[in-house]
Design a protein around this motif. Structure first.
Motif: not given
Ligand SMILES: Cc1cc2nc3c(=O)[nH]c(=O)nc-3n(C[C@H](O)[C@H](O)[C@H](O)COP(=O)(O)OP(=O)(O)OC[C@H]3O[C@@H](n4cnc5c(N)ncnc54)[C@H](O)[C@@H]3O)c2cc1C
Length: 380
Positions: A49, A53, A56, A64-65, A67, A98
């Motif tokens: 994560q 982050r 992002e 996000r993409q 993820a 996320l």
């Protein structure tokens, strides 16, 4: 050229490129291979994560993409000699967050990073192997294999485990390499895929009582088989179909490789003139259990660009070398657990396996020990 030069367009180099662009720092990535190269195998599949982050923040939407591109499983299982002794399923998380990780092949991650970097205006110069660097008081000369070169204010060397930049600076790697070998096999998703769950087998009966880790990722599964030595690993790697049917039936092998447990960190992460910063595998090698290698390289990349921008390259050396050694120790603990060389370690594992079905802490320990101390205790 007066800006930043990044050597290597792997995940760490591309992250450094994105970090530089997000700060408005002029940057060029020099890559030895052609843009059409095919990088084999899943390699680092587990993106934490914290890395999501970071992506992002550097390029809104990218974390996000990634993820969404990857796979997030919610169940972990531990088996002892073929019998389940522990399982844990995590609850649903708010869709807006996320995820705690995403699992996708490194090739896909690199493709996404490369696209994001180029869309943000970044430039990669392909087919340009760097042979060395000559740092000076006002900048650094980057030498290339065609006999030419380029000048930069600073260099982030993300040219991997065999880093030509690190060698040209004469910086050795300190640390150790374990005597145990692992075979890593990628298999494609079967027509009737298994539920995506991470499964760790202690003493799998189908492979002569060896430890096996099964990790799903988008499009397939990754199987890590622990072997006693190089010879044994060569035998298993030479005939994966011969044993895989007992571990993950009905799946087609797409890649086979081997690795050793390295716990090595460069003696310095920067040159004497504070012009060159080593990042990712150019700076350190960790065992893959715990997914510290690439994730810590991503943290290196951002820290390197920040340190250059802040004019405090010494900070990078202090902080990221300390983080690398912390990761080494954590990976070393995981390695010692997996090898279980001493009688006491073996008894402890066996005792935990007996208790695990009735006493949750024993199961949790057995489940998490192969990955080293929890990441919240270790900066990566
Ligand atoms: C079999 C295997 C399994 C692995 N499993 C895991 C895992 O489960 N979890 C995990 O976290 N990690 C794993 N890794 C490690 C992971 O792949 C690395 O941590 C990651 O690739 C490091 O990224 P990097 O950008 O530092 O180096 P690399 O990915 O090696 O990228 C270096 C880049 O620099 C380029 N380059 C090299 N030399 C030069 C030069 N002289 N000039 C210009 N360019 C150059 C290369 O072509 C490449 O593009 C595994 C690795 C292997 C091989």
């Amino acid at each position: 050229m007066s800006g930043l030069v990044v050597v290597g367009a792997g995940p760490v180099g591309l992250t450094a490129g994105l970090a530089a662009l997000s700060r408005g720092t002029p940057v060029t990535v020099l890559e030895a291979e052609p843009p059409t190269r095919v990088r084999p195998g899943s390699r680092a599949i587990f993106v934490h994560q914290a890395s999501l982050r970071t992506f992002e923040r550097l390029r809104p939407g990218l974390g996000r993409q990634l993820a969404a591109d990857g796979l997030v499983w919610s169940t972990r299982r531990t088996l002892w000699a073929g019998r389940q002794v522990y399982a844990r399923t995590y609850g649903r998380r708010p869709a807006a967050d996320l995820p705690p990780f995403t699992s996708l092949p490194q090739t896909l991650l690199e493709e996404r990073l490369r696209r994001a970097y180029e869309e943000a205006g970044g430039r990669i110069v392909w087919n340009t192997p760097v042979t060395g660097v000559d740092p000076g008081p006002d900048g650094v000369r980057v030498r290339t294999a065609d006999g030419g070169g380029t000048d930069a204010s600073h260099v982030v060397a993300a040219d991997g485990a065999r880093s030509a930049v690190r060698r040209s600076l004469g910086i050795p790697l300190a640390g150790t390499t374990s005597g145990s070998d692992f075979v890593v096999v990628d298999v494609a998703d079967a027509a009737h895929p298994l539920p995506p769950e991470r499964v760790f087998h202690y003493r799998h009966p189908g492979v002569g009582g060896r430890n096996v880790l099964l990790v799903p990722f988008r499009g397939g599964w990754r199987v890590d088989l622990q072997c006693a030595d190089e010879e044994e690993a060569a035998d298993f790697a030479g005939d994966p179909d011969g044993w895989l049917a007992d571990v993950l039936p009905g799946h087609e092998v797409t890649w086979v490789s081997r690795y050793r447990f390295h716990q090595r960190v460069a003696e310095r992460l920067v040159d004497g003139r504070h012009r060159v910063l080593l990042a990712g595998e150019a700076a350190h090698l960790f065992p893959p259990f715990g997914a510290r290698g690439m994730n810590s390289g991503i943290a290196d990349a951002v820290a390197a660009v920040d340190a250059v921008a802040d004019g405090d390259v010494g900070r990078y050396d202090r902080e990221r070398r300390a983080a690398a050694w912390q990761n080494c120790r954590a990976a070393g603990a995981a390695c010692a657990h997996l090898l279980a060389r001493g009688r006491r370690d073996r008894l402890r594992q066996r005792g935990a396996a007996l208790l695990a079905p009735f006493w949750e802490p024993a199961g949790r320990w057995l489940d998490s020990a192969p990955f080293g101390p929890p990441l919240r205790k270790v900066r990566y």
